[in-house]
Scaffold this motif. Structure first.
Motif, PDB file in Angstrom:
ATOM      1  N   TRP A  52      12.772 -24.001   0.887  1.00  0.00           N
ATOM      2  CA  TRP A  52      13.273 -25.365   0.714  1.00  0.00           C
ATOM      3  C   TRP A  52      14.788 -25.444   0.870  1.00  0.00           C
ATOM      4  O   TRP A  52      15.390 -26.492   0.606  1.00  0.00           O
ATOM      5  CB  TRP A  52      12.907 -25.874  -0.685  1.00  0.00           C
ATOM      6  N   SER A  53      15.422 -24.358   1.277  1.00  0.00           N
ATOM      7  CA  SER A  53      16.881 -24.238   1.183  1.00  0.00           C
ATOM      8  C   SER A  53      17.634 -25.192   2.102  1.00  0.00           C
ATOM      9  O   SER A  53      18.812 -25.467   1.871  1.00  0.00           O
ATOM     10  CB  SER A  53      17.307 -22.791   1.471  1.00  0.00           C
ATOM     11  N   GLY A  54      16.988 -25.714   3.134  1.00  0.00           N
ATOM     12  CA  GLY A  54      17.674 -26.640   4.023  1.00  0.00           C
ATOM     13  C   GLY A  54      17.745 -28.065   3.501  1.00  0.00           C
ATOM     14  O   GLY A  54      18.366 -28.936   4.125  1.00  0.00           O
ATOM     15  N   SER A  81      15.185 -28.344  -7.513  1.00  0.00           N
ATOM     16  CA  SER A  81      14.034 -27.456  -7.615  1.00  0.00           C
ATOM     17  C   SER A  81      12.771 -28.190  -7.189  1.00  0.00           C
ATOM     18  O   SER A  81      12.776 -29.420  -7.024  1.00  0.00           O
ATOM     19  CB  SER A  81      13.881 -26.911  -9.046  1.00  0.00           C
ATOM     20  N   VAL A  82      11.683 -27.418  -7.046  1.00  0.00           N
ATOM     21  CA  VAL A  82      10.408 -27.963  -6.579  1.00  0.00           C
ATOM     22  C   VAL A  82       9.297 -27.471  -7.501  1.00  0.00           C
ATOM     23  O   VAL A  82       9.236 -26.280  -7.831  1.00  0.00           O
ATOM     24  CB  VAL A  82      10.104 -27.533  -5.132  1.00  0.00           C
ATOM     25  N   ARG A  83       8.440 -28.373  -7.906  1.00  0.00           N
ATOM     26  CA  ARG A  83       7.250 -28.018  -8.689  1.00  0.00           C
ATOM     27  C   ARG A  83       6.020 -28.369  -7.854  1.00  0.00           C
ATOM     28  O   ARG A  83       5.798 -29.535  -7.524  1.00  0.00           O
ATOM     29  CB  ARG A  83       7.247 -28.785 -10.007  1.00  0.00           C
ATOM     30  N   SER A 124      10.432 -25.060   5.327  1.00  0.00           N
ATOM     31  CA  SER A 124       9.816 -24.138   6.284  1.00  0.00           C
ATOM     32  C   SER A 124       8.638 -23.480   5.568  1.00  0.00           C
ATOM     33  O   SER A 124       8.796 -22.973   4.451  1.00  0.00           O
ATOM     34  CB  SER A 124      10.814 -23.072   6.739  1.00  0.00           C
ATOM     35  N   LEU A 125       7.500 -23.483   6.191  1.00  0.00           N
ATOM     36  CA  LEU A 125       6.283 -22.946   5.592  1.00  0.00           C
ATOM     37  C   LEU A 125       5.667 -21.914   6.522  1.00  0.00           C
ATOM     38  O   LEU A 125       5.353 -22.214   7.674  1.00  0.00           O
ATOM     39  CB  LEU A 125       5.293 -24.095   5.333  1.00  0.00           C
ATOM     40  N   ASN A 147      10.546 -32.190   7.832  1.00  0.00           N
ATOM     41  CA  ASN A 147      11.696 -32.823   7.187  1.00  0.00           C
ATOM     42  C   ASN A 147      11.431 -34.303   7.013  1.00  0.00           C
ATOM     43  O   ASN A 147      10.653 -34.903   7.769  1.00  0.00           O
ATOM     44  CB  ASN A 147      12.990 -32.588   7.985  1.00  0.00           C
ATOM     45  N   ALA A 148      12.059 -34.871   6.009  1.00  0.00           N
ATOM     46  CA  ALA A 148      11.886 -36.297   5.724  1.00  0.00           C
ATOM     47  C   ALA A 148      13.020 -36.766   4.827  1.00  0.00           C
ATOM     48  O   ALA A 148      13.437 -36.059   3.904  1.00  0.00           O
ATOM     49  CB  ALA A 148      10.548 -36.562   5.045  1.00  0.00           C
TER      50      ALA A 148
END
Length: 276
Positions: A82-84, A90-92, A135-136, A153-154
């Motif tokens: 998620w760094s971009g 943070s992400v949950r 990125s996944l 991206n969004a």
């Protein structure tokens, strides 16, 4: 793609079932990611807590599947970057209850044909919108397995609006122990030559047909074997080996152990496993 993901992908491909009329190499060469996978972001909404409830939507061709966070012996773990993103603290991830698949005697855990994966985004500044870039790296499988690399991206403008697909995925999350009628859970640990053997004793009513237990630790570098489970009335027992990179017994953080019971009726997620 990381070495860990590439190794897991190779192992999964070795157990894939080739079509009788076409060699495996030809199948892999003639199938592309774009033919079998479509990915998008569902924008979602700003919650009362100031977070953003969005989702990653993955649509797979008929018969294809991808994997849960703990994918089993024949699965490929997804990896997120998620760094971009901008204004993202943070992400949950809110994983829906997965399904269990069996191929050539090997077990994998994941999702078939569509996955709506709710992601709760915590902003650095709640007054500003989030620019999401993810990125996944993931595996997608049918008779063959392919590595998939997704870039999404969004711009998530406030306040957004509720999305029935995200709501439905959130409703499919595993139950808590209380919701499942859990009476108790304990974990006994004993050393083995290259790590630990964990035996989880779970006092919980039958959750559905073909119960499968998945055991995870907070330290993702620890390899966890497929759990062997059995049930006697209201008591479900699961045994798994935990092997660290050192190949030696170690001190287990019991608070970081997650035990998930998966069945045809959904799943139960139990966090923490104290000693008996």
């Amino acid at each position: 793609m990381t070495r860990k993901l590439s190794f897991a992908l190779a192992a999964a491909c070795l157990v894939a079932l080739p079509f009788a009329a076409m060699p495996f190499a030809a199948l892999a060469r003639d199938t592309s990611q774009d033919q079998v996978l479509k990915a998008s972001v569902l924008d979602g909404w700003t919650t009362a807590q100031g977070t953003r409830m969005a989702a990653l939507r993955l649509d797979l061709a008929p018969g294809w599947k991808t994997y849960w966070r703990s994918p089993g012996s024949a699965g490929i773990p997804p990896q997120f970057d998620w760094s971009g993103s901008e204004n993202l603290k943070s992400v949950r991830i809110h994983w829906p209850a997965p399904s269990v698949f069996h191929t050539n005697g090997m077990q994998s855990i994941g999702y078939k044909e569509q996955l709506v994966l709710p992601v709760e985004l915590i902003p650095k500044d709640p007054t500003r919108p989030i620019r999401l870039e993810v990125s996944l790296d993931m595996g997608i499988c049918r008779d063959i397995c392919l590595p998939a690399e997704v870039e999404l991206n969004a711009g998530l403008m406030m306040p957004g609006k509720r999305d029935p697909l995200i709501d439905a995925a959130l409703a499919q999350q595993p139950k808590t122990g209380k919701e499942a009628g859990l009476s108790s859970i304990t974990c006994a640990v004993e050393p083995i030559s290259d790590g630990l053997r964990l035996t989880a004793t779970i006092a919980v009513p039958v959750q559905g047909k073909a119960e499968t237990v998945a055991i995870e630790t907070a330290d993702q570098t620890i390899w966890v074997s497929q759990a062997v489970s059995s049930r006697q009335g209201k008591v479900l027992t699961a045994v798994a080996d935990l092997v660290p990179t050192t190949g030696q017994p170690f001190a287990l953080d019991r608070s970081g152990v997650t035990v998930t019971v998966i069945s045809d009726s959904g799943a139960v997620e139990l966090r923490g496993c104290p000693g008996g």
